[in-house]
Design a protein around this motif. Structure first.
Motif: not given
Length: 674
Positions: A611-619
């Motif tokens: 989801s573009p609203s909740a991208l993980p930090e590694p990404v």
């Protein structure tokens, strides 16, 4: 004025003991968890609402303090009992609602209480698990009643004793019971005008003789026959709803009535003058045997023209959709000169033909969709084909052509639906006479046109010349678009809604900029890999880009004229790149813009869908590396190598320093200081 308004509001809404609200003379105690009628309310209360509480009984003293009460509602409580003297202090009560309670438990005592209401006009007893005998007892002494509802009870049979003495009754609601038989139950209701017996189990209505009735709703039963005995008595019937039943034939209607709305949707009805296999039942009759007490009547009816003696000259709405009609009897429509709406959709019609005798000059809406039509016929001599027609629905048939010039003879046509037929639009003038196509050129009144799923191929020329279309649907035509949109040149000033959904559109070079009036555009379910640049100059309010191949939108899309005008944007089911979401952040901050499917929007990163609203930090870190300045990246990568080489050079130089110096001096002939 402001002060006066404010004072009025304070007087209208005032707090009251017990948490009730006083609105002028209406005391609203809805949903206050009351177990009894409050005894500390204002004595001049005229309307008392006690709905959604837990009151179990109305005692003899419950309403003693409210002599001016004319409207009482105790709906959705646990009311089991109304004591015989409960209403003695409220003789002016006119409206009483007791819906969804438990009055079946002590109904005889409640009946005694109701008999003390000489002015009662409206009574609602719906949802109280009452049988027909209980209802008869409860209303036996309510001769002043004008409106009665006993819907959602367990009534099974009605006879002449059920509604005795209700001589003033105007409206009766019996829907959602279990009624399977009615035996002279309404004969004493001489003033009854509206009767609702929908959602029951009536197998037939034979011998209909309620001449004073204006509205009859008998929908959602299992009625196979509706028969009015042949009579010259005038009927006041205006609306008859027999939809969602099992009617086998067209109802036998009163000879003289004021019927203007006849609803026959979702039955098993057909006409038997001409059958699909070519046979005929022209000489077949049916005899009805009607037994009333000791009297037996036999009525003979011809199946194919069983309506011939009915006067349908005042009929304005006829809904025969969802039946098994193969064809209409001759002169069937000629009996309905006032008809404005005719719905024959979802039948088995293969041919629909109009002749000069079918004087449908007032028809404004004709729905022939979802049939098996292969031909639409207009007999010679018909100058104006349905001159008042505004909406013509022919969708989902097997039409390949229409009579030449059919729309130029419908002088007021505004909406035409030809979707899911195998039709083509006529090209340049002069060629239409030689091609099997639909010609809408010059139809200046036409504003809405649907050609979805028609198999259109290579639109060209000027098919919309002389029209002022506002809404055009070309979706589900995989070969319709070839090259530019020049064939829309006649609509650039009027077209506001355009649907190109599922038209195999793949080129972002298609130029939409000429369609300056466009407000809504649907480009969903195509193969767009890039955002069409020409859209940026439009001032759309709604844009649908779902189900394409878009990896990103332009970074400045929110600042373009398109972004400032957009109010609705659909974006889901596209393979967006998680590392190029600057446009998404800009859209989230755009004022007034709504993305209804925003929760369904996803982006791809490697093999992951996120989801573009909740991208993980590694990404995010990975994306930073991917989007960094390449020159800086190369410099950072080259710097350690350069430093390593420099250090190695210095070390080698220091290790070989003396040897190098001796070699230089020897060759140059310079003596050593040592």
């Amino acid at each position: 004025l402001a002060a006066g308004w404010g004072g009025g509001m304070d007087a209208a809404w005032a707090p009251s003991p017990g948490g009730c609200e006083l609105v002028q003379s209406i005391m609203d105690c809805t949903g206050r968890q009351l177990s009894s009628v409050p005894g500390n309310l204002r004595g001049d209360t005229e309307e008392l609402l006690l709905d959604d509480n837990t009151i179990r009984a109305l005692g003899n003293a419950s309403l003693l303090l409210y002599p001016r009460l004319w409207h009482l509602s105790v709906a959705r409580n646990r009311l089991e009992l109304i004591e015989p003297g409960a209403f003695l202090s409220s003789p002016g009560l006119q409206v009483l609602s007791l819906t969804d309670n438990l009055l079946f438990t002590k109904y005889s005592l409640t009946a005694a209480a109701l008999s003390a209401l000489p002015a009662l006009r409206t009574l609602d007893l719906a949802g109280n698990q009452l049988t027909e005998d209980m209802v008869s007892v409860l209303v036996s002494n309510l001769s002043s009643l004008e409106s009665l509802s006993v819907a959602r009870n367990i009534i099974m049979r009605l006879d002449s004793y059920t509604f005795t003495n209700l001589t003033q009754l105007l409206e009766l609601n019996l829907e959602k019971n279990y009624i399977f038989e009615i035996d002279q139950a309404f004969e004493g209701l001489q003033r009854l005008q509206r009767l609702n017996i929908a959602y029951n189990y009536l197998p037939c209505l034979v011998g209909f003789d309620l001449t004073q009735l204006r509205v009859l709703n008998a929908s959602n039963n299992i009625i196979e026959w509706f028969l009015t005995l042949e009579s010259d008595d005038p009927f006041a019937l205006e609306v008859l709803d027999l939809s969602h039943n099992r009617l086998l034939f067209f109802p036998v209607l009163p000879r003289h009535s004021k019927l203007h709305s006849l609803l026959l949707q979702d039955n098993r009805m057909s006409f038997y003058q001409r059958l699909p296999n070519g046979t005929s039942l022209a000489n077949v009759t049916v005899q009805f045997l009607i037994i009333q007490g000791n009297t037996t009547n036999i009525t003979t009816v011809r199946l194919w023209d069983d309506l011939c003696y009915s006067n349908l000259s005042s009929l304005r709405l006829l809904d025969m959709s969802q039946n098994q009609v193969w064809g209409l009897p001759e002169d069937f429509l000629a009996q309905m000169p006032s008809l404005t709406q005719l719905k024959l959709n979802q039948n088995c019609l293969e041919v629909f033909e109009l002749s000069e005798e079918d004087s449908l000059g007032m028809l404004t809406e004709l729905d022939l969709s979802q049939n098996e039509l292969v031909e639409l016929g207009v007999k010679g001599g018909v100058r104006d084909f349905l001159p008042s027609l505004q909406l013509f629905n022919l969708s989902t048939n097997r039409l390949r052509a229409l009579p030449p010039g059919i729309f130029t003879r419908t002088r007021n046509i505004t909406t035409v639906d030809l979707s899911r037929n195998r039709v083509d639009l006529c090209p340049q003038p002069g060629e239409a006479e030689h091609l099997s196509c639909v010609d809408i050129r010059g139809v200046g009144t036409l504003t809405h046109l649907s050609l979805a799923g028609c198999g259109l191929q290579g639109l060209g020329g000027r098919p919309f010349q002389g029209t002022s279309l506002i809404h055009l649907d070309l979706s589900d035509n995989h070969r319709a678009l070839s090259g530019d949109l020049a064939w829309l040149q006649d609509l650039v000033l009027t077209l506001q809604v355009l649907s190109l959904r599922n038209t195999s559109l793949s080129s972002a070079a298609v130029d939409f900029s000429a369609l300056s009036s466009l407000v809504r555009l649907d480009l969903s379910r195509n193969s767009l890999a890039a955002f069409p640049a020409s859209l940026g100059a439009l001032r759309l309010c709604s844009l649908d880009l779902r189900d394409n191949c878009l990896r990103a939108l332009p970074p400045d899309v929110a600042r373009a004229p398109l972004g400032t005008s957009l109010r609705e944007l659909y974006l889901s089911r596209n393979p967006y790149n998680c590392c190029t979401l600057g446009w998404w952040d800009a859209l989230q901050q755009a004022e007034g813009l709504r993305v209804p499917d925003g929760r369904e929007v996803t982006c791809s990163h490697g093999s992951h869908t996120l989801s573009p609203s909740a991208l993980p930090e590694p990404v995010l870190q990975s994306c930073r590396w991917q989007t960094a300045d390449l020159a800086l990246l190369y410099l950072v990568l080259a710097l350690p190598t350069c430093l390593t080489l420099l250090v190695a050079f210095v070390v080698i130089f220091l290790m070989l320093k003396e040897k190098l110096l001796k070699m230089v001096k020897t060759r140059c002939g310079v003596s050593s200081p040592y």
